[in-house]
Design a protein around this motif. Sequence first.
Motif, PDB file in Angstrom:
ATOM      1  N   GLU A   1      35.227  42.669  50.309  1.00 42.96           N
ATOM      2  CA  GLU A   1      35.973  43.225  49.177  1.00 42.96           C
ATOM      3  C   GLU A   1      35.178  44.336  48.490  1.00 42.96           C
ATOM      4  OE1 GLU A   1      36.851  39.817  46.775  1.00 42.96           O
ATOM      5  OE2 GLU A   1      38.457  39.128  48.098  1.00 42.96           O
ATOM      6  N   GLN A   2      33.855  44.155  48.383  1.00 42.54           N
ATOM      7  CA  GLN A   2      33.016  45.194  47.777  1.00 42.54           C
ATOM      8  C   GLN A   2      33.038  46.462  48.628  1.00 42.54           C
ATOM      9  OE1 GLN A   2      29.270  43.119  47.471  1.00 42.54           O
ATOM     10  NE2 GLN A   2      29.657  42.492  45.365  1.00 42.54           N
ATOM     11  N   ARG A   3      32.955  46.300  49.959  1.00 45.82           N
ATOM     12  CA  ARG A   3      33.017  47.475  50.840  1.00 45.82           C
ATOM     13  C   ARG A   3      34.365  48.176  50.707  1.00 45.82           C
ATOM     14  NH1 ARG A   3      30.561  43.853  54.403  1.00 45.82           N
ATOM     15  NH2 ARG A   3      32.531  43.515  55.480  1.00 45.82           N
ATOM     16  N   GLU A   4      35.438  47.399  50.617  1.00 46.32           N
ATOM     17  CA  GLU A   4      36.780  47.973  50.475  1.00 46.32           C
ATOM     18  C   GLU A   4      36.904  48.732  49.156  1.00 46.32           C
ATOM     19  OE1 GLU A   4      40.657  49.014  51.374  1.00 46.32           O
ATOM     20  OE2 GLU A   4      39.105  48.195  52.678  1.00 46.32           O
ATOM     21  N   ARG A   5      36.400  48.157  48.069  1.00 43.69           N
ATOM     22  CA  ARG A   5      36.445  48.849  46.776  1.00 43.69           C
ATOM     23  C   ARG A   5      35.626  50.135  46.812  1.00 43.69           C
ATOM     24  NH1 ARG A   5      36.259  43.576  44.666  1.00 43.69           N
ATOM     25  NH2 ARG A   5      34.020  43.693  44.359  1.00 43.69           N
TER      26      ARG A   5
END
Length: 105
Positions: A45-49
């Motif tokens: 999720e952090q990479r996606e954000r």
Amino acid sequence: MLERLGTQKHERALGEQELKRRKLEQKVIERQHQREQHQREVEREQREREREREQHEYRMLQMRMVMLQRSQGAPVMQNQPSFDGFGLLAELNDPTLSSASSYST
């Protein structure tokens, strides 16, 4: 005979304790696995954000460039391909090349 029954009860109690220990170990392993899965999900999720933020910054930069070009009266080229990687843009802008090509008839 009483001694043998006592030994059997003791062995049974040891077996039950071993079974409980194995179940607890399995629960610990499952919880660790769940934590690892959760951590991987958080990282994804952090990479996606981060990717979405970078895309947003890129679009904002494109908008600023268009607005700057318009304010300077320069023609705005939408979806202009970049030829920098091929060295073609430098060739097109090379002042040593005349506009009259040797290929003209």
